[in-house]
Design an enzyme around this catalytic site. Structure first.
Site, PDB file in Angstrom:
ATOM      1  N   LYS A  14      -5.429  -8.434  -0.616  1.00  0.00           N
ATOM      2  CA  LYS A  14      -5.512  -7.735  -1.895  1.00  0.00           C
ATOM      3  C   LYS A  14      -5.733  -8.730  -3.045  1.00  0.00           C
ATOM      4  CE  LYS A  14      -2.358  -4.033  -0.368  1.00  0.00           C
ATOM      5  NZ  LYS A  14      -1.043  -3.392  -0.655  1.00  0.00           N
ATOM      6  N   ARG A 123       0.203  -5.391  11.657  1.00  0.00           N
ATOM      7  CA  ARG A 123       1.315  -4.863  10.827  1.00  0.00           C
ATOM      8  C   ARG A 123       2.517  -5.808  10.905  1.00  0.00           C
ATOM      9  NH1 ARG A 123       0.605  -1.045   6.958  1.00  0.00           N
ATOM     10  NH2 ARG A 123       2.813  -0.558   7.130  1.00  0.00           N
ATOM     11  N   THR A 129       6.352  -3.169   4.040  1.00  0.00           N
ATOM     12  CA  THR A 129       5.702  -2.899   2.747  1.00  0.00           C
ATOM     13  C   THR A 129       6.474  -3.532   1.590  1.00  0.00           C
ATOM     14  OG1 THR A 129       5.067  -0.752   3.646  1.00  0.00           O
ATOM     15  CG2 THR A 129       4.877  -1.031   1.258  1.00  0.00           C
ATOM     16  N   ARG A 140       4.164 -11.164   4.119  1.00  0.00           N
ATOM     17  CA  ARG A 140       4.900 -10.652   2.952  1.00  0.00           C
ATOM     18  C   ARG A 140       6.273 -11.300   2.847  1.00  0.00           C
ATOM     19  NH1 ARG A 140       3.102  -4.408   4.240  1.00  0.00           N
ATOM     20  NH2 ARG A 140       1.251  -4.303   2.915  1.00  0.00           N
ATOM     21  N   ASN A 160       1.931  -7.033  -2.740  1.00  0.00           N
ATOM     22  CA  ASN A 160       2.377  -7.510  -1.424  1.00  0.00           C
ATOM     23  C   ASN A 160       1.265  -8.124  -0.569  1.00  0.00           C
ATOM     24  OD1 ASN A 160       1.109  -5.138  -0.868  1.00  0.00           O
ATOM     25  ND2 ASN A 160       2.890  -4.073  -0.049  1.00  0.00           N
ATOM     26  N   HIS A 163      -3.233  -5.657   3.078  1.00  0.00           N
ATOM     27  CA  HIS A 163      -3.213  -4.305   3.627  1.00  0.00           C
ATOM     28  C   HIS A 163      -3.586  -4.381   5.102  1.00  0.00           C
ATOM     29  CE1 HIS A 163      -4.311  -0.080   4.335  1.00  0.00           C
ATOM     30  NE2 HIS A 163      -5.373  -0.585   4.961  1.00  0.00           N
TER      31      HIS A 163
HETATM   32  P1  ADP Z   1       1.600  -0.364   3.524  1.00  0.00           P
HETATM   33  O1  ADP Z   1       0.696  -1.165   2.618  1.00  0.00           O
HETATM   34  O2  ADP Z   1       2.684  -1.215   4.113  1.00  0.00           O
HETATM   35  O3  ADP Z   1       0.836   0.398   4.582  1.00  0.00           O
HETATM   36  P2  ADP Z   1       1.884   2.167   2.067  1.00  0.00           P
HETATM   37  O4  ADP Z   1       0.653   2.620   2.792  1.00  0.00           O
HETATM   38  O5  ADP Z   1       3.083   3.048   2.082  1.00  0.00           O
HETATM   39  O6  ADP Z   1       2.358   0.715   2.597  1.00  0.00           O
HETATM   40  O7  ADP Z   1       1.550   1.893   0.519  1.00  0.00           O
HETATM   41  C1  ADP Z   1       0.327   1.307   0.120  1.00  0.00           C
HETATM   42  C2  ADP Z   1       0.599   0.271  -0.966  1.00  0.00           C
HETATM   43  O8  ADP Z   1       1.092   0.923  -2.136  1.00  0.00           O
HETATM   44  C3  ADP Z   1       1.681  -0.748  -0.636  1.00  0.00           C
HETATM   45  O9  ADP Z   1       1.200  -1.832   0.126  1.00  0.00           O
HETATM   46  C4  ADP Z   1       2.117  -1.179  -2.014  1.00  0.00           C
HETATM   47  O10 ADP Z   1       1.230  -2.132  -2.585  1.00  0.00           O
HETATM   48  C5  ADP Z   1       2.022   0.099  -2.802  1.00  0.00           C
HETATM   49  N1  ADP Z   1       3.271   0.872  -2.844  1.00  0.00           N
HETATM   50  C6  ADP Z   1       3.870   1.527  -1.820  1.00  0.00           C
HETATM   51  N2  ADP Z   1       4.977   2.159  -2.214  1.00  0.00           N
HETATM   52  C7  ADP Z   1       5.103   1.914  -3.537  1.00  0.00           C
HETATM   53  C8  ADP Z   1       6.041   2.277  -4.544  1.00  0.00           C
HETATM   54  N3  ADP Z   1       7.102   3.024  -4.277  1.00  0.00           N
HETATM   55  N4  ADP Z   1       5.839   1.810  -5.792  1.00  0.00           N
HETATM   56  C9  ADP Z   1       4.775   1.051  -6.095  1.00  0.00           C
HETATM   57  N5  ADP Z   1       3.856   0.685  -5.206  1.00  0.00           N
HETATM   58  C10 ADP Z   1       4.006   1.091  -3.944  1.00  0.00           C
HETATM   59 MG    MG Z   2      -0.460   1.988   4.404  1.00  0.00          MG
END
Ligand code: ADP
Ligand code: MG
Length: 196
Positions: A14, A123, A129, A140, A160, A163
């Protein structure tokens, strides 16, 4: 066995990861695990593209709002001090908007990664996340420190670094969205015959 050996996933470094000079670190952890990068490019993406990347399902948006409210409850933060309404759909839509801003704040390094259980393996390499729960040894866990409590109050997405697709269905949709067929390559990695 061919299907398992050739499982594919979409990985993005990202904008914060690219700007912090962590693209090489992410790629190297994927390669050192024995997974194969079969497509890669640096791109700046527009809103139209992002709308297709994130699910448009209202339930997914509500879920984002629900997660945010849970964080607020945990840290005794009043949602109404920061948002006009504490409705899950409303907060979810705001968080989704902040995700758009985050993902278009700079270039992204996109890649397709292939290999045994690549979806779950990447993952694991990424870690949870939320940086606070990401184990040491994950990207992360080793390189990020952001928190949803801070991010949500500041009206931005959690930074973070990377993706990675979560399910085979998500991987397929995302790979089709980010890469054309002729941008994906086929080659043999040295050591494949020895490692499995
Ligand atoms: P991942 O990236 O681990 O698959 P998600 O698909 O749930 O997680 O979320 C996508 C992205 O949105 C996360 O990587 C993070 O950057 C952001 N994100 C997730 N949850 C939140 C939240 N509660 N507040 C702000 N940003 C969030
Ligand atoms: Mg996701």
């Amino acid at each position: 066995m061919k299907a398992i050996k050739e499982e594919r996933t979409l990985v993005l470094v990202k904008p914060d990861g690219v700007m912090r000079g962590l693209s090489g670190e992410v790629i190297s952890r994927i390669e050192q695990r024995g997974l194969k990068v079969i497509a890669m490019k640096m791109v700046a993406i527009d809103r139209k593209h992002l709308e297709k990347h994130f699910p448009s399902d209202p339930e997914w948006v509500k879920g984002l709002g629900k997660k945010t409210m849970k964080t607020f409850d945990e840290y005794n933060i009043k949602a109404l001090d920061h948002y006009e309404s504490d409705d899950h759909a409303h907060i979810g839509a705001k968080v989704k908007e902040s995700l758009f801003e985050y993902m278009s704040s700079g270039p992204i390094v996109a890649m397709v990664v292939e290999g045994i259980h690549s979806i779950d393996m990447v993952r694991k390499i990424a870690g949870d996340t939320l940086p606070v729960f990401a184990p040491i040894g994950s990207v992360r866990g080793d390189y990020s420190v952001d928190s949803p409590a801070v991010a949500n109050v500041e009206g931005r997405a959690i930074k973070n670094i990377m993706h990675a697709s979560e399910t085979p269905e998500e991987a397929k949709n995302e790979i089709d969205l980010w890469f054309k067929k002729d941008e994906i390559h086929d080659y043999k990695r040295a050591g494949e015959d020895v490692a499995y």
